[in-house]
Design a protein around this motif. Structure first.
Motif, mmCIF file in Angstrom:
data_model
loop_
_atom_site.group_PDB
_atom_site.id
_atom_site.type_symbol
_atom_site.label_atom_id
_atom_site.label_comp_id
_atom_site.label_asym_id
_atom_site.label_seq_id
_atom_site.Cartn_x
_atom_site.Cartn_y
_atom_site.Cartn_z
ATOM 1 N N VAL A 99 0.837 -1.200 0.000
ATOM 2 C CA VAL A 99 0.000 0.000 0.000
ATOM 3 C C VAL A 99 0.871 1.248 0.000
ATOM 4 O O VAL A 99 2.001 1.233 0.498
ATOM 5 C CB VAL A 99 -0.941 0.035 1.229
ATOM 6 C CG1 VAL A 99 -1.824 -1.192 1.262
ATOM 7 C CG2 VAL A 99 -0.158 0.158 2.517
ATOM 8 N N PRO A 100 0.377 2.363 -0.557
ATOM 9 C CA PRO A 100 1.121 3.629 -0.493
ATOM 10 C C PRO A 100 1.189 4.139 0.938
ATOM 11 O O PRO A 100 0.394 3.751 1.802
ATOM 12 C CB PRO A 100 0.283 4.577 -1.372
ATOM 13 C CG PRO A 100 -0.643 3.705 -2.132
ATOM 14 C CD PRO A 100 -0.877 2.494 -1.306
ATOM 15 N N VAL A 118 1.195 -6.477 5.565
ATOM 16 C CA VAL A 118 1.072 -5.166 4.936
ATOM 17 C C VAL A 118 2.448 -4.535 4.792
ATOM 18 O O VAL A 118 3.204 -4.448 5.755
ATOM 19 C CB VAL A 118 0.160 -4.234 5.748
ATOM 20 C CG1 VAL A 118 0.010 -2.883 5.059
ATOM 21 C CG2 VAL A 118 -1.215 -4.878 5.948
ATOM 22 N N VAL A 119 2.750 -4.085 3.565
ATOM 23 C CA VAL A 119 4.010 -3.405 3.282
ATOM 24 C C VAL A 119 3.687 -2.023 2.740
ATOM 25 O O VAL A 119 3.085 -1.904 1.672
ATOM 26 C CB VAL A 119 4.864 -4.182 2.257
ATOM 27 C CG1 VAL A 119 6.206 -3.478 2.053
ATOM 28 C CG2 VAL A 119 5.075 -5.624 2.718
ATOM 29 N N GLN A 120 4.048 -0.973 3.470
ATOM 30 C CA GLN A 120 3.781 0.393 3.028
ATOM 31 C C GLN A 120 5.031 1.022 2.424
ATOM 32 O O GLN A 120 6.135 0.845 2.926
ATOM 33 C CB GLN A 120 3.308 1.262 4.208
ATOM 34 C CG GLN A 120 1.857 1.025 4.591
ATOM 35 C CD GLN A 120 1.353 2.002 5.611
ATOM 36 O OE1 GLN A 120 1.441 1.763 6.798
ATOM 37 N NE2 GLN A 120 0.795 3.114 5.136
ATOM 38 N N GLU A 124 2.394 7.013 -4.080
ATOM 39 C CA GLU A 124 1.199 6.732 -4.866
ATOM 40 C C GLU A 124 1.047 5.236 -5.112
ATOM 41 O O GLU A 124 1.949 4.436 -4.847
ATOM 42 C CB GLU A 124 1.269 7.456 -6.223
ATOM 43 C CG GLU A 124 1.264 8.966 -6.136
ATOM 44 C CD GLU A 124 1.333 9.624 -7.507
ATOM 45 O OE1 GLU A 124 1.392 8.881 -8.512
ATOM 46 O OE2 GLU A 124 1.323 10.848 -7.571
ATOM 47 N N TYR A 125 -0.111 4.882 -5.658
ATOM 48 C CA TYR A 125 -0.423 3.492 -5.985
ATOM 49 C C TYR A 125 0.633 2.893 -6.915
ATOM 50 O O TYR A 125 0.964 1.712 -6.809
ATOM 51 C CB TYR A 125 -1.803 3.426 -6.637
ATOM 52 C CG TYR A 125 -2.108 2.107 -7.296
ATOM 53 C CD1 TYR A 125 -2.502 1.004 -6.547
ATOM 54 C CD2 TYR A 125 -1.983 1.954 -8.686
ATOM 55 C CE1 TYR A 125 -2.776 -0.224 -7.154
ATOM 56 C CE2 TYR A 125 -2.247 0.749 -9.291
ATOM 57 C CZ TYR A 125 -2.647 -0.343 -8.530
ATOM 58 O OH TYR A 125 -2.895 -1.542 -9.130
ATOM 59 N N ALA A 203 -10.499 11.741 -2.492
ATOM 60 C CA ALA A 203 -10.852 10.366 -2.849
ATOM 61 C C ALA A 203 -9.699 9.601 -3.476
ATOM 62 O O ALA A 203 -9.892 8.508 -4.025
ATOM 63 C CB ALA A 203 -12.046 10.370 -3.801
ATOM 64 N N ALA A 204 -8.493 10.143 -3.374
ATOM 65 C CA ALA A 204 -7.352 9.539 -4.057
ATOM 66 C C ALA A 204 -6.993 8.167 -3.514
ATOM 67 O O ALA A 204 -6.377 7.358 -4.211
ATOM 68 C CB ALA A 204 -6.134 10.462 -3.969
ATOM 69 N N ASP A 205 -7.383 7.867 -2.276
ATOM 70 C CA ASP A 205 -7.040 6.560 -1.724
ATOM 71 C C ASP A 205 -7.760 5.431 -2.446
ATOM 72 O O ASP A 205 -7.259 4.309 -2.506
ATOM 73 C CB ASP A 205 -7.345 6.507 -0.223
ATOM 74 C CG ASP A 205 -8.830 6.659 0.077
ATOM 75 O OD1 ASP A 205 -9.401 7.677 -0.357
ATOM 76 O OD2 ASP A 205 -9.392 5.783 0.743
#
Length: 288
Positions: A99-100, A118-120, A124-125, A203-205
């Motif tokens: 995920v970003p 989970v790897v952040q 951005e995507y 809403a970018a997520d």
């Protein structure tokens, strides 16, 4: 090309694993006429993406591609990760989600609660996508694209076929209307092909993919899909209205579709029957 047969097959494959979400009539308004809400935010994991994730992973299992030791991997701002983590858990295999850094804390917390790794990383995507593809190549995990895979898209399409069963005489369906700050489809239609765009906004997520997928673009062109743009302010207002008027709590990306009606970006014809797909509810309720 995605066909009705693909969607029908996805519906059969996921039968019993997917919730048939309800349709409710909105309060009638002289400006918009009769409107219905497809309450897909009530789907498993709070998002329509559970449909595509289950279809993709089940199909991979049928082909013998799904390994119990490495499972699946996905890049996601949150919702696709939740959906694939949930689907993997149902089949008893691990899920790794890239995920970003900007992924909402509520979604990251849910991912971990489901049991995903989970790897952040990255702003951005696109950065998460590159990392997920590399992970799949290295480990042999089944890669589940957030939106641009045949089985993912066909599974998502079952929202539409289900809605048509519930509301067969609907004229127009509003879904995933684009923010002006992330005009991915709008720019592609103007250019005649998928192109990269800058993305930002509330809403970018969930609506922040920099480029539309080839599958989505081909369907949009073939079926005459139109792009409607709404501002961040209109999205916020629509989300608030859904909560205040209906006690429906959705994320900004889901509210974008309703914003098109509420703000007049899409004006129905007289007696036009419009359905709005409210596609996700993974949001912080404290912000409603």
């Amino acid at each position: 090309m995605i066909t009705k047969d693909d969607i029908d097959q996805a519906a059969r494959r996921t039968a019993g694993l997917i919730r048939k979400t309800p349709v409710m009539a909105a309060d009638r308004d002289e400006a918009t006429g009769q409107v219905w809400f497809k309450c897909e935010f009530m789907q498993h994991t709070g998002t329509f993406k559970a449909r595509g994730a289950l279809n993709r992973i089940l199909a991979s299992k049928e082909r013998g591609e799904l390994r119990a030791d490495v499972g699946v991997v996905v890049a996601s701002g949150g919702n696709a990760g939740l959906a694939n983590a949930y689907a993997a858990a149902q089949l008893g295999v691990p899920a790794t989600v890239f995920v970003p850094e900007a992924a909402p804390a509520v979604k990251v917390h849910k991912l971990k609660a489901i049991g995903a790794t989970v790897v952040q990383g990255g702003a951005e995507y696109a950065a998460a996508y590159q990392a997920a593809v590399a992970h799949a190549a290295k480990t042999g995990a089944v890669y589940c694209h957030a939106y641009d895979q045949r089985e993912i898209a066909a599974g998502a399409g079952t929202v539409g076929s289900e809605l048509l069963e519930q509301l067969p005489d609907v004229d127009t369906i509003l879904v995933a209307v684009e923010p002006a700050t992330a005009p991915t489809l709008h720019a592609a239609l103007a250019a005649g092909e998928p192109v990269d765009v800058a993305v930002s906004g509330v809403a970018a997520d969930s609506l922040g993919a920099r480029r539309i997928g080839d599958i989505g673009f081909s369907v949009a062109v073939r079926c005459g899909v139109e792009s409607v743009l709404v501002s961040d302010e209109q999205i916020v207002a629509a989300r608030s209205a859904l909560w205040n008027d209906y006690r429906i709590g959705v994320e900004h990306g889901a509210a974008a579709a309703y914003a098109a009606l509420a703000a007049g970006a899409y004006v129905p014809r007289q007696d036009e029957r419009v359905a709005v797909i409210l596609c996700g509810a993974n949001t912080d309720p404290a912000t409603l």
